[in-house]
Design a protein around this motif. Structure first.
Motif, PDB file in Angstrom:
ATOM      1  N   ARG A 141      24.794   4.095  -5.344  1.00  0.00           N
ATOM      2  CA  ARG A 141      23.905   3.219  -5.855  1.00  0.00           C
ATOM      3  C   ARG A 141      24.526   2.359  -6.423  1.00  0.00           C
ATOM      4  NH1 ARG A 141      19.046   1.215  -4.116  1.00  0.00           N
ATOM      5  NH2 ARG A 141      19.546   1.301  -1.869  1.00  0.00           N
ATOM      6  N   PRO A 142      24.233   1.173  -6.565  1.00  0.00           N
ATOM      7  CA  PRO A 142      24.695   1.106  -8.660  1.00  0.00           C
ATOM      8  C   PRO A 142      23.201   0.364  -8.837  1.00  0.00           C
ATOM      9  CG  PRO A 142      24.601  -0.624  -6.463  1.00  0.00           C
ATOM     10  CD  PRO A 142      24.307  -0.109  -5.480  1.00  0.00           C
ATOM     11  N   LYS A 143      23.376   0.304 -10.209  1.00  0.00           N
ATOM     12  CA  LYS A 143      22.337   1.170 -11.281  1.00  0.00           C
ATOM     13  C   LYS A 143      21.740  -0.275 -11.089  1.00  0.00           C
ATOM     14  CE  LYS A 143      20.170   1.711 -15.852  1.00  0.00           C
ATOM     15  NZ  LYS A 143      20.752   1.699 -17.516  1.00  0.00           N
ATOM     16  N   ASP A 144      22.021  -1.891 -11.077  1.00  0.00           N
ATOM     17  CA  ASP A 144      21.782  -2.587 -11.438  1.00  0.00           C
ATOM     18  C   ASP A 144      21.990  -3.842 -10.670  1.00  0.00           C
ATOM     19  OD1 ASP A 144      20.239  -2.492 -13.855  1.00  0.00           O
ATOM     20  OD2 ASP A 144      22.703  -2.473 -15.127  1.00  0.00           O
ATOM     21  N   SER A 145      21.478  -5.190 -10.528  1.00  0.00           N
ATOM     22  CA  SER A 145      21.584  -6.180  -9.208  1.00  0.00           C
ATOM     23  C   SER A 145      22.793  -6.988 -10.496  1.00  0.00           C
ATOM     24  CB  SER A 145      20.692  -6.754  -8.372  1.00  0.00           C
ATOM     25  OG  SER A 145      20.300  -7.902  -9.518  1.00  0.00           O
ATOM     26  N   VAL A 146      23.011  -7.759  -9.272  1.00  0.00           N
ATOM     27  CA  VAL A 146      23.710  -8.943  -9.674  1.00  0.00           C
ATOM     28  C   VAL A 146      23.388  -9.997 -10.449  1.00  0.00           C
ATOM     29  CG1 VAL A 146      26.572  -8.201  -8.766  1.00  0.00           C
ATOM     30  CG2 VAL A 146      24.797  -9.979  -7.871  1.00  0.00           C
ATOM     31  N   VAL A 147      21.757 -10.491 -10.358  1.00  0.00           N
ATOM     32  CA  VAL A 147      20.604 -11.382 -10.870  1.00  0.00           C
ATOM     33  C   VAL A 147      20.524 -11.245 -12.490  1.00  0.00           C
ATOM     34  CG1 VAL A 147      18.590 -12.720  -9.467  1.00  0.00           C
ATOM     35  CG2 VAL A 147      20.205 -11.551  -8.702  1.00  0.00           C
ATOM     36  N   LEU A 148      20.765 -11.763 -12.696  1.00  0.00           N
ATOM     37  CA  LEU A 148      20.372 -12.062 -14.387  1.00  0.00           C
ATOM     38  C   LEU A 148      19.119 -11.838 -14.510  1.00  0.00           C
ATOM     39  CD1 LEU A 148      22.735 -15.063 -15.812  1.00  0.00           C
ATOM     40  CD2 LEU A 148      22.783 -11.915 -16.232  1.00  0.00           C
ATOM     41  N   PHE A 183      21.023  -7.154 -16.409  1.00  0.00           N
ATOM     42  CA  PHE A 183      20.311  -7.859 -14.771  1.00  0.00           C
ATOM     43  C   PHE A 183      19.429  -7.055 -14.729  1.00  0.00           C
ATOM     44  CE2 PHE A 183      25.387  -7.507 -16.116  1.00  0.00           C
ATOM     45  CZ  PHE A 183      25.492  -9.248 -15.848  1.00  0.00           C
ATOM     46  N   GLU A 184      18.632  -7.162 -13.265  1.00  0.00           N
ATOM     47  CA  GLU A 184      17.399  -6.731 -12.958  1.00  0.00           C
ATOM     48  C   GLU A 184      17.854  -5.676 -11.770  1.00  0.00           C
ATOM     49  OE1 GLU A 184      14.611  -7.882 -12.347  1.00  0.00           O
ATOM     50  OE2 GLU A 184      14.455  -9.300 -12.581  1.00  0.00           O
ATOM     51  N   PRO A 185      17.152  -3.971 -12.413  1.00  0.00           N
ATOM     52  CA  PRO A 185      17.537  -3.247 -12.175  1.00  0.00           C
ATOM     53  C   PRO A 185      17.543  -3.231 -10.206  1.00  0.00           C
ATOM     54  CG  PRO A 185      15.255  -3.341 -13.188  1.00  0.00           C
ATOM     55  CD  PRO A 185      16.215  -4.688 -13.351  1.00  0.00           C
ATOM     56  N   CYS A 186      18.030  -2.127 -10.401  1.00  0.00           N
ATOM     57  CA  CYS A 186      17.686  -1.160  -8.476  1.00  0.00           C
ATOM     58  C   CYS A 186      16.926  -0.635  -8.115  1.00  0.00           C
ATOM     59  CB  CYS A 186      19.262  -1.516  -8.325  1.00  0.00           C
ATOM     60  SG  CYS A 186      20.631  -3.013  -7.622  1.00  0.00           S
ATOM     61  N   GLY A 187      16.597  -0.267  -8.540  1.00  0.00           N
ATOM     62  CA  GLY A 187      15.670   1.414  -8.597  1.00  0.00           C
ATOM     63  C   GLY A 187      16.543   1.772  -7.073  1.00  0.00           C
ATOM     64  N   ASP A 188      15.555   2.019  -6.039  1.00  0.00           N
ATOM     65  CA  ASP A 188      16.034   2.281  -4.268  1.00  0.00           C
ATOM     66  C   ASP A 188      15.650   1.491  -3.661  1.00  0.00           C
ATOM     67  OD1 ASP A 188      13.170   2.254  -5.295  1.00  0.00           O
ATOM     68  OD2 ASP A 188      12.517   4.126  -3.690  1.00  0.00           O
ATOM     69  N   ALA A 205      14.930 -14.292  -8.667  1.00  0.00           N
ATOM     70  CA  ALA A 205      13.608 -13.532  -9.098  1.00  0.00           C
ATOM     71  C   ALA A 205      13.006 -12.253  -8.210  1.00  0.00           C
ATOM     72  CB  ALA A 205      13.281 -13.587 -10.421  1.00  0.00           C
ATOM     73  N   ALA A 206      13.245 -13.594  -7.621  1.00  0.00           N
ATOM     74  CA  ALA A 206      12.147 -12.659  -6.279  1.00  0.00           C
ATOM     75  C   ALA A 206      12.272 -12.118  -5.291  1.00  0.00           C
ATOM     76  CB  ALA A 206      10.954 -14.426  -5.518  1.00  0.00           C
ATOM     77  N   ILE A 207      13.476 -13.169  -5.407  1.00  0.00           N
ATOM     78  CA  ILE A 207      14.494 -12.143  -4.105  1.00  0.00           C
ATOM     79  C   ILE A 207      14.313 -10.456  -4.591  1.00  0.00           C
ATOM     80  CG2 ILE A 207      16.694 -11.596  -2.896  1.00  0.00           C
ATOM     81  CD1 ILE A 207      16.165 -15.073  -3.142  1.00  0.00           C
ATOM     82  N   ALA A 208      14.502 -10.999  -6.166  1.00  0.00           N
ATOM     83  CA  ALA A 208      15.297  -9.438  -7.145  1.00  0.00           C
ATOM     84  C   ALA A 208      14.434  -8.248  -7.462  1.00  0.00           C
ATOM     85  CB  ALA A 208      16.811  -9.844  -7.984  1.00  0.00           C
ATOM     86  N   SER A 209      12.937  -9.340  -6.528  1.00  0.00           N
ATOM     87  CA  SER A 209      11.874  -7.869  -7.100  1.00  0.00           C
ATOM     88  C   SER A 209      12.169  -7.328  -6.363  1.00  0.00           C
ATOM     89  CB  SER A 209      11.336  -8.900  -7.363  1.00  0.00           C
ATOM     90  OG  SER A 209      10.283  -9.486  -6.388  1.00  0.00           O
ATOM     91  N   LYS A 210      11.682  -7.510  -4.820  1.00  0.00           N
ATOM     92  CA  LYS A 210      12.378  -6.884  -4.232  1.00  0.00           C
ATOM     93  C   LYS A 210      13.568  -6.091  -2.961  1.00  0.00           C
ATOM     94  CE  LYS A 210       8.556  -9.936  -1.686  1.00  0.00           C
ATOM     95  NZ  LYS A 210       7.985 -10.797  -0.417  1.00  0.00           N
ATOM     96  N   TYR A 211      14.636  -6.706  -3.414  1.00  0.00           N
ATOM     97  CA  TYR A 211      16.186  -5.712  -2.921  1.00  0.00           C
ATOM     98  C   TYR A 211      17.035  -5.457  -4.512  1.00  0.00           C
ATOM     99  CZ  TYR A 211      15.213  -8.226   1.556  1.00  0.00           C
ATOM    100  OH  TYR A 211      14.412  -8.018   2.391  1.00  0.00           O
ATOM    101  N   CYS A 212      18.067  -4.864  -4.407  1.00  0.00           N
ATOM    102  CA  CYS A 212      18.985  -4.654  -4.553  1.00  0.00           C
ATOM    103  C   CYS A 212      20.358  -5.666  -4.448  1.00  0.00           C
ATOM    104  CB  CYS A 212      19.447  -3.403  -4.427  1.00  0.00           C
ATOM    105  SG  CYS A 212      20.821  -2.902  -5.538  1.00  0.00           S
ATOM    106  N   VAL A 213      20.131  -6.900  -5.020  1.00  0.00           N
ATOM    107  CA  VAL A 213      21.358  -7.653  -4.330  1.00  0.00           C
ATOM    108  C   VAL A 213      22.542  -7.328  -5.628  1.00  0.00           C
ATOM    109  CG1 VAL A 213      21.653 -10.463  -5.231  1.00  0.00           C
ATOM    110  CG2 VAL A 213      19.648 -10.002  -5.103  1.00  0.00           C
ATOM    111  N   ILE A 214      23.293  -7.342  -4.368  1.00  0.00           N
ATOM    112  CA  ILE A 214      24.940  -6.834  -4.848  1.00  0.00           C
ATOM    113  C   ILE A 214      25.677  -7.901  -4.553  1.00  0.00           C
ATOM    114  CG2 ILE A 214      24.033  -4.917  -4.070  1.00  0.00           C
ATOM    115  CD1 ILE A 214      26.084  -4.963  -1.917  1.00  0.00           C
TER     116      ILE A 214
END
Length: 290
Positions: A73-80, A91-96, A211-220
């Protein structure tokens, strides 16, 4: 999206009803003799085995990367993250959050063969009214790009949600849903797995939707055919060509290309059409035969 006129027609612009990548610029129509066959860039992208191989290879890399990336599981997404720059990326954090892969649609998941041929044969510039009709009723005439169906299916089978973030119009959401489905790419639902221009106040910029997508998903994975599919920074107004090149080839960007950011070839249209002779051919590299 034109006959031989395609080379200068589709400049990036924030048009409210058509994809910004496909915005019009006035171009004289091609002469009948010139329209006898498609422009070279159209021949290459839509008809050549060279392009088919390159696109299929990109899709295979994306699928392989996605299946590999979720193993740890990555710590961050690839969305700035908001306010982050390519000089100081964050980058936007992934969390869970669940995993997602986000793609542009046009010339990334599908090839728009219907209007591309129509404009080329007519030798006309891009027409937003024609494009609007295409968005509404083009299902079955667009085709999945080589390897995109297999790529999307592999990602979904691995538990990765596939999302389209495109500058097609939100007013034509059903038409775009139908087009993606008819191309064999499965179901996309507006507001959930399909994000369109008009969904927010950002116009042609996809940053807010990302940003809206990354708020709900871990964008890899981010995939597209234009640099604006990764960050609007690359499309900043009056950004010099040399600086745009520097941003896209910086050390920070190099760490992302094919490592979460995947770029598809598209010689048909894009903001690079504004380049002049010295942008493409540096003056210190000029040569003349004796």
């Amino acid at each position: 999206m034109r006959g031989l006129a395609l080379g200068a027609t589709l400049l990036l612009a924030g048009c409210a009803s058509v994809p910004a990548e496909l915005a019009p610029a006035p171009v004289p129509p091609a002469a009948p003799s010139e329209a006898a066959k498609p422009a070279a860039q159209l021949q290459y992208l839509y008809g050549s085995p060279e392009a088919a191989v390159a696109v299929r290879a990109t899709n295979a890399r994306i699928a392989d990367y996605g299946v590999w990336r979720i193993k740890e599981r990555p710590k961050d997404s690839v969305v700035l993250a908001p306010g982050a720059t390519m000089d100081a990326p964050a980058f936007e954090p992934c969390g869970d959050k669940p995993f997602a892969a986000v793609f542009d649609a046009d010339e990334t998941l599908i090839w728009n063969l219907g209007p591309m041929r129509w404009f080329a044969e007519k030798g006309t510039a891009f027409d937003p009214k024609i494009w609007d009709q295409w968005e509404k009723a083009g299902a079955g005439k667009a085709v999945a790009m080589p390897g995109s169906v297999e790529m999307v299916n592999r990602l979904r089978a691995a538990g990765i949600t596939v999302i389209a973030n495109t500058n097609r119009s939100a007013a034509n959401a059903k038409g775009s849903e139908d087009t993606l489905r008819a191309a064999g790419l499965g179901e996309f639902k507006h507001g959930e797995t399909l994000f369109l221009m008009g969904d927010d106040a950002g116009g042609s910029s996809k940053d807010g939707r990302r940003a809206a997508i990354a708020s709900k998903y871990c964008v890899i994975i981010l995939g597209g055919d234009q640099l604006g599919d990764f960050s609007q920074q690359f499309n900043a107004k009056d950004l010099p060509a040399a600086q745009r090149m520097t941003l896209a080839t910086s050390a920070a960007a190099e760490n992302l290309w094919d490592r979460g950011w995947f770029l598809f070839p598209n010689p048909v249209y894009g903001p690079w059409e504004k380049l002049g002779w010295d942008d493409a051919f540096p003056s210190d590299k000029q040569w003349e035969p004796e």
